[in-house]
Design a protein around this motif. Sequence first.
Motif, short mmCIF file in Angstrom:
data_model
loop_
_atom_site.label_atom_id
_atom_site.label_comp_id
_atom_site.label_asym_id
_atom_site.label_seq_id
_atom_site.Cartn_x
_atom_site.Cartn_y
_atom_site.Cartn_z
N PHE A 1 -0.55 4.31 0.48
CA PHE A 1 -1.34 5.38 1.07
C PHE A 1 -1.74 4.98 2.48
O PHE A 1 -1.76 3.82 2.83
N ASP A 2 -2.02 5.98 3.28
CA ASP A 2 -2.44 5.79 4.67
C ASP A 2 -3.96 5.56 4.66
O ASP A 2 -4.73 6.47 4.31
N GLU A 3 -4.39 4.35 5.03
CA GLU A 3 -5.81 4.03 4.97
C GLU A 3 -6.66 4.93 5.86
O GLU A 3 -7.74 5.35 5.47
N GLN A 4 -6.18 5.21 7.07
CA GLN A 4 -6.97 6.06 7.98
C GLN A 4 -7.15 7.46 7.39
O GLN A 4 -8.22 8.04 7.47
N GLU A 5 -6.10 7.99 6.80
CA GLU A 5 -6.17 9.31 6.17
C GLU A 5 -7.12 9.27 4.97
O GLU A 5 -7.92 10.18 4.76
N LYS B 1 0.85 -1.19 0.00
CA LYS B 1 0.00 0.00 0.00
C LYS B 1 0.89 1.24 0.00
O LYS B 1 1.88 1.30 0.73
N GLN C 1 -14.66 4.77 12.01
CA GLN C 1 -13.53 5.64 12.36
C GLN C 1 -14.03 6.97 12.94
O GLN C 1 -13.52 7.45 13.94
N SER D 1 -6.00 0.43 -6.28
CA SER D 1 -5.66 0.55 -4.86
C SER D 1 -6.91 0.54 -3.99
O SER D 1 -6.93 -0.04 -2.91
#
Length: 194
Positions: free
Chosen positions: A8-12, A6, A63, A44
């Motif tokens: 990218f930051d999933e949370q972001e 990955k 979240q 992605s």
Amino acid sequence: MAGRPKIFDEQEAVAKATEVFRDKGYDTASADELLCAMGIGKGSFYLAFKGGKRELYIRSITQFSEHLYKKLSASISGSEDKIQFIRQFFLNLADASDCDKERGCYLGNALVQLSEKDHEIKKITVQLLKKLQALFAEAIKSAQADGQITNTEDPELIGWYLSNLWNGIHVTRRMEGSPEILKSIIEMNLKILN
């Protein structure tokens, strides 16, 4: 073979998608709008969110709910006057010019719009309401013990009353935009904290 890592930051990415869902709603948020906001491509996206838009929305609600609860819990715990904090928390709901993310109407909207259609979304929103109820009940119980409030009703019941008020205000503000009217409704309901 593990596949591509990955990048990218999933949370972001979920937080950015939350803004789209908050502004557009689940049904009208398009895949292109979500991908653009998240800054990722389709490959992605489907690698991270195998359930597509629904999975992304559920992750968004989860979240957002966790963040809101942690922030509110820390604020109440850190407050010198928990009852005054709770009063101000509710009164601030009347002054929000739009669906302010710090006040939780994104979750209120999810509860109203989709909880009857989607069991998983209902479960997430119900869990938040139960956590809010427990948080309010704990503050009420402490205030009753300290003589800060004279209401002797069961603190658990008052906690439910307040979580219902939180939920109800989000529903009412969808129909009534007058801060003065909302504030009057909230003040009337907060007499339970006397």
